[in-house]
Write a protein that holds these residues in place. Structure first.
Motif, PDB file in Angstrom:
ATOM      1  N   ALA B 204      35.830  38.098  27.190  1.00 43.98           N
ATOM      2  CA  ALA B 204      34.858  38.993  27.813  1.00 43.98           C
ATOM      3  C   ALA B 204      35.150  39.171  29.297  1.00 43.98           C
ATOM      4  CB  ALA B 204      33.446  38.433  27.633  1.00 43.98           C
ATOM      5  N   ASP B 206      33.131  40.441  32.474  1.00 45.42           N
ATOM      6  CA  ASP B 206      31.873  40.892  33.076  1.00 45.42           C
ATOM      7  C   ASP B 206      31.831  40.346  34.501  1.00 45.42           C
ATOM      8  OD1 ASP B 206      31.198  38.230  32.816  1.00 45.42           O
ATOM      9  OD2 ASP B 206      29.610  38.556  31.337  1.00 45.42           O
ATOM     10  N   ARG B 207      30.656  40.317  35.114  1.00 39.99           N
ATOM     11  CA  ARG B 207      30.631  39.946  36.531  1.00 39.99           C
ATOM     12  C   ARG B 207      31.138  38.519  36.765  1.00 39.99           C
ATOM     13  NH1 ARG B 207      26.123  37.462  38.175  1.00 39.99           N
ATOM     14  NH2 ARG B 207      26.119  38.463  40.210  1.00 39.99           N
ATOM     15  N   ASP B 208      31.025  37.672  35.736  1.00 38.52           N
ATOM     16  CA  ASP B 208      31.496  36.298  35.892  1.00 38.52           C
ATOM     17  C   ASP B 208      33.020  36.203  35.939  1.00 38.52           C
ATOM     18  OD1 ASP B 208      29.021  35.174  36.005  1.00 38.52           O
ATOM     19  OD2 ASP B 208      28.880  34.803  33.853  1.00 38.52           O
ATOM     20  N   PHE B 236      34.365  42.169  25.056  1.00 39.33           N
ATOM     21  CA  PHE B 236      33.430  42.917  25.908  1.00 39.33           C
ATOM     22  C   PHE B 236      34.073  43.188  27.254  1.00 39.33           C
ATOM     23  CE2 PHE B 236      30.125  43.372  29.085  1.00 39.33           C
ATOM     24  CZ  PHE B 236      29.323  44.324  28.491  1.00 39.33           C
ATOM     25  N   ASP B 238      32.711  45.246  30.937  1.00 42.28           N
ATOM     26  CA  ASP B 238      31.670  46.074  31.546  1.00 42.28           C
ATOM     27  C   ASP B 238      32.310  47.205  32.363  1.00 42.28           C
ATOM     28  OD1 ASP B 238      32.542  44.811  33.831  1.00 42.28           O
ATOM     29  OD2 ASP B 238      30.650  43.813  34.276  1.00 42.28           O
ATOM     30  N   ALA B 240      32.354  47.746  35.531  1.00 41.06           N
ATOM     31  CA  ALA B 240      33.113  47.285  36.707  1.00 41.06           C
ATOM     32  C   ALA B 240      34.493  46.789  36.285  1.00 41.06           C
ATOM     33  CB  ALA B 240      32.331  46.176  37.424  1.00 41.06           C
TER      34      ALA B 240
END
Lengths: 318, 291
Positions: B204, B206-208, B236, B238, B240
């Protein structure tokens, strides 16, 4: 943001956004026929999105000139506010290259809309002023006062800087700057959803949030593709809450006749003007997330204030 | 999917590779790690001579002559290893390997590891139809914990159905070491069938994991040629994360591009929604490549 002047400046033309409130076929035609003819004569691109009846009227009135106008049935065009706005944006971008101005007759669909849809389509009309500021578009939005409720016609006067009658335009005194525009229902809380399950609390661990939302969505019978779309949209809203809002929040998910509803609430305040409505600059560092969310959703409702932010997403089942 | 650095005694792993460069990277890492741990290593090559494999190991800094003389390394043709009686016999093979393990321990090595190139199984060898049976049964020997194996299957020559069946007979697959592992995100270097480097992305974004994702792409940009990113294993990403991909592509010098392989159609749509499909240097490969 460029001010909307409505003046045909000598250099690049700026957005003109007219409401045409008409009470008869003659009134509709007396404004739209000249609008199309003048545009074609001046080399403008002309798009007419309106009812099938009005398309027929306009084609007859224009005669052979109708061949130069692109006609689209309004039901096929006004699907979801964010997507319709994007479609107009793509249309203007595609044609402004070869035409000085893009003239659009855009008659939104109001019949059969839920109160939430009516509010968001009204807001869409207001947002047009900001989203297309500086764009060489001239948009005339017909409102049929024979069949529309008075509140919709009244809002048209608040969302359009100018009103068109025949070939004459005049200022709309009720016009409200889009940044200050509020729909009458904005002051009311969103109606509580029926049949929402237990709320899902989230914090900065968005992976865990996605797992729980996916599990709930699967239990509601969503397909894998729908779950992916939902997760993408919810993740963007939740990430905003974590990064710019309260740092944590709550999610509710439910199914209704129209599809899937999802509330994302957080204690922060959303300060972005026109969230997700302004076409993003592809090269910008940020600001693409909510735009994508609007494209993915049938409808997006936002309430924000001192008590926090509530974003309600509606996604189609199909 | 195991990274080759994490292989331990007890493992029975399958390497399904698409190019020699990937095969070489995994093989050399596996062999040298075994030697470093004081284990005895046997490599069964599909070539008639051990030259290619010896060359790989020498290039990697292994004193092949010395470790061979010390009995720690053996590189043998696979036909000798697998087809002792002229045909493939799972029972004889299991017995022989059990003997290799015992012999290695008796000689004072800390364990035994073996890697075999399996291309011989496609060349009409008698008994080769029992390969799946063997692969399933031999796992028990490795699970005793004193030995480990990597069985190498070339995805370009094994038919997909047979490959699926054979990989399914191993508890796990192995691949090159990840360039990066950050929480749920893993980026692993690999090669496509023409030997061009590919970054395989799984997990994944994402922001992490955004910063790690950016770093992985920037390191790939540092190499020459086009940057290939296989998004087929992604769970996944996102908006960004997609933006990082787009900006990396846009920043490439003229003549180079970033090719995104096996991107989910829904994500391709998102890229179009934002207008990122018009980014110079970004090529979305819609082809559905074989995994």
């Amino acid at each position: 943001m460029t001010a909307v002047t409505g003046q045909a400046a000598a250099a690049a033309p700026e957005l003109i956004h007219h409401a045409l409130v008409y009470g008869s076929d003659e009134a509709f035609l007396s404004a739209t026929t000249g609008f199309c003819r003048d545009g074609l004569a001046g080399g403008d691109r002309v798009l007419a999105v309106t009812t099938p009846a009005n398309i027929g009227l306009l084609e007859d009135a224009l005669g052979p000139a109708a061949a130069g106008v692109e006609f689209v049935a309004a039901d096929d065009w006004y699907g979801a506010p964010g997507r319709t706005l994007a479609a107009y944006g793509r249309y203007v971008d595609a044609h402004k290259v070869r035409h000085r101005r893009v003239r659009i007759i855009g008659e939104p669909v109001w019949h059969g809309r839920s109160p939430a849809e009516e509010a968001e389509w009204t807001r869409y009309e207001s947002v047009i002023n900001a989203a297309f500021a500086g764009s060489p578009a001239w948009i005339v939005c017909p409102y049929d006062e024979r069949t529309l409720p008075e509140r919709i016609v009244a809002d048209a006067r608040r969302t359009h800087p100018k009103l068109l009658t025949g070939s004459a335009e005049h200022d709309s005194h009720a016009y409200t700057d889009p940044a200050a525009f509020a729909h009458a229902s904005d002051h009311l809380p969103l109606p509580p959803p029926a049949g929402a399950g237990e709320e899902i609390r989230f914090d900065a661990d968005l992976g865990r949030m996605r797992q729980r939302v996916a599990a709930r969505a699967a239990a509601l019978g969503l397909s894998a593709g729908q779950i992916d779309r939902l997760l993408l949209a919810v993740n963007e809203v939740a990430a905003n809450a974590v990064q710019h809002g309260g740092g944590h929040g709550r999610i509710l998910l439910w199914a209704d006749a129209a599809g899937i509803g999802c509330d994302v609430a957080d204690p922060g305040r959303l300060s972005t003007p026109f969230p997700g409505y302004l076409p993003p600059d592809p090269l910008a560092d940020r600001g693409h997330g909510l735009w994508v969310v609007r494209q993915l959703c049938e409808l997006l409702e936002i309430r924000t204030g001192r008590n926090g932010t509530q974003v309600r997403l509606h996604l189609a089942r199909g | 999917m195991r990274q080759v650095k994490d292989v331990r005694l007890g493992d029975h792993l399958c390497l399904a590779f698409t190019h020699e460069a990937e095969q070489r990277e995994v093989s050399v890492t596996f062999v040298t790690a075994g030697l470093a741990r004081g284990e005895r290593v046997l490599y069964l090559t599909d070539d008639p001579t051990p030259d290619r494999v010896r060359h790989w190991l020498e290039e990697a800094g292994v004193d092949v002559a010395a470790v061979t003389a010390a009995g720690q390394l053996g590189v043998r043709p696979a036909r000798e290893g697998y087809l002792v009686s002229g045909r493939f016999d799972p029972d004889a093979m299991i017995t022989a390997l059990r003997g290799e393990v015992a012999g290695s321990l008796a000689a004072g090595f800390s364990g035994f590891r073996i890697s075999g190139e399996m291309g011989w199984a496609l060349r009409g060898v008698a008994g080769a139809e029992r390969l799946e049976e063997y692969e399933r049964r031999i796992t028990a020997l490795f699970h005793e914990g004193m030995s480990a194996a990597i069985c190498q299957y070339d995805t370009r020559v094994f038919p997909p159905d047979r490959l699926d069946a054979l990989t399914g007979c191993h508890p796990e697959q192995v691949q090159m070491n990840a360039l990066l592992q950050d929480g749920p995100l893993r980026v692993t270097p690999a090669f496509d069938s023409e030997g061009r480097p590919v970054l395989r992305v799984s997990g994944a974004i994402d922001r992490d994991t955004a910063a790690a994702w950016d770093a992985a792409l920037q390191s790939a940009v540092g190499e020459d040629g086009d940057v290939r990113v296989d998004m087929g294993g992604l769970e996944f990403i996102d908006v960004a994360g997609l933006r990082v991909l787009v900006r990396t592509a846009a920043a490439l010098p003229d003549g180079r591009c970033l090719r995104v392989l096996r991107l989910a159609p829904a994500l391709d749509k998102v890229i179009r929604m934002v207008g990122w499909d018009r980014t110079s240097g970004l090529v979305i490969d819609s082809e559905v490549a074989s995994a």
